[in-house]
Enzyme design. Sequence first.
Site, PDB file in Angstrom:
ATOM      1  N   LYS A  29       0.829  -1.206   0.000  1.00  0.00           N
ATOM      2  CA  LYS A  29       0.000   0.000   0.000  1.00  0.00           C
ATOM      3  C   LYS A  29       0.865   1.258   0.000  1.00  0.00           C
ATOM      4  CE  LYS A  29      -1.916   1.641   3.662  1.00  0.00           C
ATOM      5  NZ  LYS A  29      -2.681   1.819   4.875  1.00  0.00           N
ATOM      6  N   ASP A  47      -6.497   1.003   0.664  1.00  0.00           N
ATOM      7  CA  ASP A  47      -6.542   1.098   2.121  1.00  0.00           C
ATOM      8  C   ASP A  47      -7.925   0.638   2.582  1.00  0.00           C
ATOM      9  OD1 ASP A  47      -8.269   3.172   1.513  1.00  0.00           O
ATOM     10  OD2 ASP A  47      -7.176   4.695   2.623  1.00  0.00           O
TER      11      ASP A  47
END
Length: 132
Positions: A29, A47
Amino acid sequence: MSRLLLERHKGEVPDKREDLQALPGVGRKTANVMLNTAFGQPVIAVDTHIFRVANRTGMVFGKDPNHVELELLKVVPDEFRHDAHHWLLLHGRYTCTARNPKCKSCLINDLCEYPFKTGFTSEDDMSGAEEA
């Protein structure tokens, strides 16, 4: 991390996911956020907000962020990929919130497949939706 950036990358932040993820504390991420924001690459960092919006709306379905990322890359047109991360994140943070989604004022309500839309009255055309 600073030492590794100096030793391995001549003090520059790398622009490849593999190189970023080789740095301590950098997962997929974070690497995708850097690639998208700092280097303008058309990647989507997933996310919790993006994961929720993608699954809740029916845009894509996935049980983990990596799967959702790969599925989003299939359905988001190339010209929107750079901004999609930000749009989905902000939508999840401010409209399609985890506990009290603002379905009634949502701009994509008519496209959303979330079966428990909130904030509607019995007069609204939302048969079968749970009220908040």
